[in-house]
Design a protein around this motif. Structure first.
Motif, mmCIF file in Angstrom:
data_model
loop_
_atom_site.group_PDB
_atom_site.id
_atom_site.type_symbol
_atom_site.label_atom_id
_atom_site.label_comp_id
_atom_site.label_asym_id
_atom_site.label_seq_id
_atom_site.Cartn_x
_atom_site.Cartn_y
_atom_site.Cartn_z
ATOM 1 N N GLY A 193 0.827 -1.206 0.000
ATOM 2 C CA GLY A 193 0.000 0.000 0.000
ATOM 3 C C GLY A 193 0.863 1.258 0.000
ATOM 4 N N TRP A 207 -5.301 6.173 3.403
ATOM 5 C CA TRP A 207 -5.948 5.786 4.660
ATOM 6 C C TRP A 207 -5.040 4.816 5.431
ATOM 7 C CZ3 TRP A 207 -8.052 0.805 6.145
ATOM 8 C CH2 TRP A 207 -8.576 0.830 7.449
ATOM 9 N N PHE A 266 -4.767 2.394 8.792
ATOM 10 C CA PHE A 266 -5.386 1.706 9.930
ATOM 11 C C PHE A 266 -4.512 2.089 11.135
ATOM 12 C CE2 PHE A 266 -5.629 -2.072 12.711
ATOM 13 C CZ PHE A 266 -6.988 -2.087 12.943
ATOM 14 N N GLU A 270 -2.439 2.879 14.342
ATOM 15 C CA GLU A 270 -1.857 2.099 15.444
ATOM 16 C C GLU A 270 -0.837 2.956 16.189
ATOM 17 O OE1 GLU A 270 0.838 -1.205 14.008
ATOM 18 O OE2 GLU A 270 -0.134 -0.679 12.124
ATOM 19 N N TYR A 327 5.851 -0.101 8.042
ATOM 20 C CA TYR A 327 5.653 -1.068 6.943
ATOM 21 C C TYR A 327 6.564 -0.847 5.741
ATOM 22 C CZ TYR A 327 1.665 -2.440 9.714
ATOM 23 O OH TYR A 327 0.881 -2.889 10.748
ATOM 24 N N VAL A 382 -5.903 -1.415 -1.273
ATOM 25 C CA VAL A 382 -4.706 -2.256 -1.115
ATOM 26 C C VAL A 382 -4.475 -2.567 0.370
ATOM 27 C CG1 VAL A 382 -3.254 -0.181 -1.439
ATOM 28 C CG2 VAL A 382 -2.196 -2.431 -1.636
ATOM 29 N N PRO A 402 -4.606 -6.100 3.257
ATOM 30 C CA PRO A 402 -4.732 -7.562 3.283
ATOM 31 C C PRO A 402 -6.206 -7.939 3.083
ATOM 32 C CG PRO A 402 -3.275 -6.806 5.034
ATOM 33 C CD PRO A 402 -3.906 -5.578 4.447
ATOM 34 N N LYS A 405 -4.645 -9.228 -3.321
ATOM 35 C CA LYS A 405 -4.570 -10.608 -3.810
ATOM 36 C C LYS A 405 -5.286 -11.508 -2.802
ATOM 37 C CE LYS A 405 -0.425 -9.662 -6.510
ATOM 38 N NZ LYS A 405 1.033 -9.698 -6.647
ATOM 39 N N ALA A 444 6.984 -5.645 -3.152
ATOM 40 C CA ALA A 444 6.901 -4.205 -2.872
ATOM 41 C C ALA A 444 8.260 -3.583 -2.560
ATOM 42 C CB ALA A 444 5.928 -3.979 -1.714
ATOM 43 N N LYS A 480 1.055 -9.111 6.625
ATOM 44 C CA LYS A 480 0.123 -10.242 6.646
ATOM 45 C C LYS A 480 0.341 -11.188 5.479
ATOM 46 C CE LYS A 480 -2.258 -8.633 10.143
ATOM 47 N NZ LYS A 480 -2.037 -9.220 11.443
HETATM 48 N N1 LIG Z 1 3.783 -6.594 -0.019
HETATM 49 C C1 LIG Z 1 3.911 -6.987 -1.273
HETATM 50 O O1 LIG Z 1 5.030 -7.197 -1.770
HETATM 51 C C2 LIG Z 1 2.711 -7.138 -2.131
HETATM 52 C C3 LIG Z 1 1.443 -7.252 -1.612
HETATM 53 N N2 LIG Z 1 0.374 -7.394 -2.439
HETATM 54 C C4 LIG Z 1 -0.982 -7.539 -1.920
HETATM 55 O O2 LIG Z 1 -1.424 -6.280 -1.452
HETATM 56 C C5 LIG Z 1 -2.343 -6.459 -0.365
HETATM 57 C C6 LIG Z 1 -1.902 -5.606 0.799
HETATM 58 O O3 LIG Z 1 -0.606 -6.015 1.168
HETATM 59 P P1 LIG Z 1 0.386 -5.053 1.976
HETATM 60 O O4 LIG Z 1 0.156 -3.623 1.643
HETATM 61 O O5 LIG Z 1 1.739 -5.610 1.745
HETATM 62 O O6 LIG Z 1 -0.092 -5.245 3.481
HETATM 63 P P2 LIG Z 1 0.770 -5.816 4.710
HETATM 64 O O7 LIG Z 1 1.011 -7.261 4.526
HETATM 65 O O8 LIG Z 1 1.939 -4.936 4.933
HETATM 66 O O9 LIG Z 1 -0.273 -5.710 5.921
HETATM 67 C C7 LIG Z 1 -0.217 -4.770 6.910
HETATM 68 C C8 LIG Z 1 -1.341 -3.771 6.759
HETATM 69 O O10 LIG Z 1 -2.556 -4.312 7.296
HETATM 70 C C9 LIG Z 1 -3.158 -3.313 8.084
HETATM 71 N N3 LIG Z 1 -4.073 -3.854 9.058
HETATM 72 C C10 LIG Z 1 -3.794 -4.614 10.147
HETATM 73 N N4 LIG Z 1 -4.933 -4.884 10.824
HETATM 74 C C11 LIG Z 1 -5.944 -4.298 10.121
HETATM 75 C C12 LIG Z 1 -7.357 -4.234 10.289
HETATM 76 N N5 LIG Z 1 -7.964 -4.847 11.308
HETATM 77 N N6 LIG Z 1 -8.069 -3.554 9.372
HETATM 78 C C13 LIG Z 1 -7.483 -2.965 8.313
HETATM 79 N N7 LIG Z 1 -6.155 -2.977 8.104
HETATM 80 C C14 LIG Z 1 -5.398 -3.643 9.007
HETATM 81 C C15 LIG Z 1 -1.971 -2.631 8.721
HETATM 82 O O11 LIG Z 1 -2.353 -1.386 9.240
HETATM 83 C C16 LIG Z 1 -1.037 -2.503 7.537
HETATM 84 O O12 LIG Z 1 -1.384 -1.378 6.771
HETATM 85 C C17 LIG Z 1 -2.374 -7.963 -0.073
HETATM 86 O O13 LIG Z 1 -3.486 -8.541 -0.707
HETATM 87 C C18 LIG Z 1 -1.102 -8.473 -0.742
HETATM 88 O O14 LIG Z 1 -1.221 -9.818 -1.191
HETATM 89 C C19 LIG Z 1 0.515 -7.393 -3.790
HETATM 90 C C20 LIG Z 1 1.735 -7.250 -4.367
HETATM 91 C C21 LIG Z 1 2.938 -7.132 -3.579
#
Ligand SMILES: NC(=O)C1=CN([C@@H]2O[C@H](COP(=O)(O)OP(=O)(O)OC[C@H]3O[C@@H](n4cnc5c(N)ncnc54)[C@H](O)[C@@H]3O)[C@@H](O)[C@H]2O)C=CC1
Ligand SMILES: O=C(CO)COP(=O)(O)O
Length: 437
Positions: A91, A115, A117, A119, A140, A169, A171, A197, A230, A375
């Motif tokens: 994100g 936006w 979340f 903490e 992050y 974007v 989890p 995803k 990312a 996550k």
């Molecule tokens: N990190 C990567 O390399 C990549 C991730 N993705 C996909 O993007 C999406 C998001 O992944 P990331 O941005 O890496 O997230 P992340 O894996 O870094 O997850 C942490 C995020 O979740 C939030 N969070 C925790 N508890 C929460 C709650 N109860 N409600 C809402 N948010 C909460 C946190 O505040 C933080 O922003 C996933 O579907 C992932 O598969 C896609 C391509 C690459």
């Protein structure tokens, strides 16, 4: 060594080279449950590489509500306002990419709301305050400046209220709750894109996240997936991505324009479900690849897992949505994402640790210890896929997907990923399509 996937071994029969019998299977899951979108697209410009567009603008963030500015010829230009819903690892990188383009492109408002979340950090400070003070997501995406026009906002309603382009974007497990909170809060003319995803499984069957967004909010939702670790994109290493769009090419081009940079090359494909299922299912394959690494099986075994996984991804996607195109699996969202995630992703890494511990430590424990708040998506996606497979009686058609889930929940040891199970797959099921009728 004996392999767990005799369905695919040496036989001249190919489950996936001919989908005619698959498309004849009774489908309980509708291939098209998209609500007609009610929004108007923002004003579009012809697609051109972002770095070639004229007149970089000031980096000062705007806070005004207006989205109109004057173009070179004095005409009022309607500017799109972008909000990123989510601020994790990807994100934050997505916000950085977008913010670099909104500063350069006249058709976008400079400011990008993100936006968060909220903490409280170990220092006692709020994450949002720290991001706005340092221009870094210290939790992050530490060490990376997001761009001064990225404004972190812990208030979801406020973050989305002025936006006509929403980038989701987070989890995937949090999206249902987020959508519920957003009902009635977004603009009528908003366009959305999901970088998420994952999928949900409901009573009626599986529901892709873009579909959840579309249905709950009554808006059109495209997707962006790809081989996109990312942390690599954060330091501007070259990569590609795929935008999946439904039927409006201009909307896809607007998203391509918003995301493209010289180091991030985006290709539009008219196959939302195919693109999204690629991004979703490759996480299950990555868990399998991690098991193989934890068992120190070597490269050939891992390559076999990737190949088998890709075939199961394609077969599963086509069973769910007959519109899914084979060519989508050759885009960045397909084979390239399988490769990068099986080599360098978080799902792979944690699954490797799980196998090294002989399945004795849970994924939840390992995730918390190894990812520090980030996550995993693959373990829950494996469960969701398994639910679909068992509900439809397809478990024996997808031994890789099924085995991954059974290992994750401790019903099988990690070594089962490459061993025969006691239960022989019933090849007749594949060879005789009549079995499905
Ligand atoms: N990190 C990567 O390399 C990549 C991730 N993705 C996909 O993007 C999406 C998001 O992944 P990331 O941005 O890496 O997230 P992340 O894996 O870094 O997850 C942490 C995020 O979740 C939030 N969070 C925790 N508890 C929460 C709650 N109860 N409600 C809402 N948010 C909460 C946190 O505040 C933080 O922003 C996933 O579907 C992932 O598969 C896609 C391509 C690459
Ligand atoms: O989706 C990704 C790369 O495209 C990231 O995968 P992981 O969540 O396994 O790190």
């Amino acid at each position: 060594m004996r392999f767990h996937f005799p369905l695919y071994s040496s036989s001249s029969f190919s489950l996936f080279s001919d989908f005619t019998f698959i498309s004849s299977l009774p489908l309980i899951f509708s291939s098209s449950h998209f609500s007609p979108f009610i929004s108007m697209a923002p004003a579009f410009e012809p697609l051109s590489p972002p770095h070639q567009e004229a007149e970089p603008q000031t980096a000062t963030p705007h806070h005004a509500d207006t989205v109109n500015n004057f173009g070179n010829d004095g005409q009022v230009v309607s500017k799109s306002k972008v909000t990123v819903v989510g601020s994790g690892n990807w994100g934050s990188v997505a916000a950085k990419l977008i913010a670099s383009n909104t500063l350069k492109l006249n058709s976008f408002h400079d400011e990008v709301r993100m936006w968060v979340f909220e903490e409280t950090l170990q220092t006692g400070e709020k994450l949002t305050d720290v991001i706005n003070k340092t221009n870094e997501n210290v939790k992050y995406l530490p060490g990376i400046k997001l761009g001064k026009n990225v404004i972190a906002d812990p208030d979801l309603d406020n973050a989305v209220k002025d936006a006509n382009m929403l980038v989701f974007v987070t989890p995937h497990q949090f999206m249902e709750g987020i959508c519920k909170r957003l009902v009635g809060k977004v603009r009528g003319d908003v366009e959305a894109i999901s970088l998420i995803k994952g999928m949900e499984v409901k009573m009626e069957g599986p529901c892709m996240i873009s579909n959840l967004i579309s249905e709950q909010l009554g808006i059109n939702c495209s997707v962006l997936m790809g081989a996109n670790i990312a942390n690599e994109i954060a330091v501007e290493k070259f990569s590609e991505a795929t935008v999946g769009y439904r039927d409006n090419r201009e909307i896809a081009e607007q998203w391509v324009k918003l995301f493209s940079t010289p180091y991030f090359m985006v290709t539009p494909v008219q196959d939302v479900e195919g693109v999204e299922l690629c991004g979703t299912l490759k996480n299950v394959v990555a868990i399998a690849a991690g098991f193989v690494d934890g068992l120190e099986m070597g490269n050939n075994t891992k390559a076999a897992i990737m190949r088998i996984g890709l075939r199961e991804m394609r077969a599963f996607s086509k069973l769910l949505f007959s519109s899914v195109r084979d060519s989508t699996f050759f885009e960045s969202c397909g084979v390239a994402d399988v490769i990068t995630t099986c080599l360098g992703g978080r799902n792979r890494k944690v699954a490797e640790a799980f196998a090294r511990n002989g399945g004795k430590r849970s994924f939840d424990d390992l995730e918390a210890e190894m990812l520090q708040g980030q996550k995993l998506q693959g373990v829950s996606t494996a469960r969701e896929v398994y639910e679909v497979l068992s509900h439809r009686g397809w478990l024996e058609l997808f031994p890789l997907f099924a085995t991954v889930h059974e290992i994750c929940v401790g019903r099988l040891p990690p070594s089962a990923i490459v061993e025969y199970s006691e239960k022989k797959p019933r090849l007749s099921l594949l060879e005789d399509p009549a079995c499905y009728q």
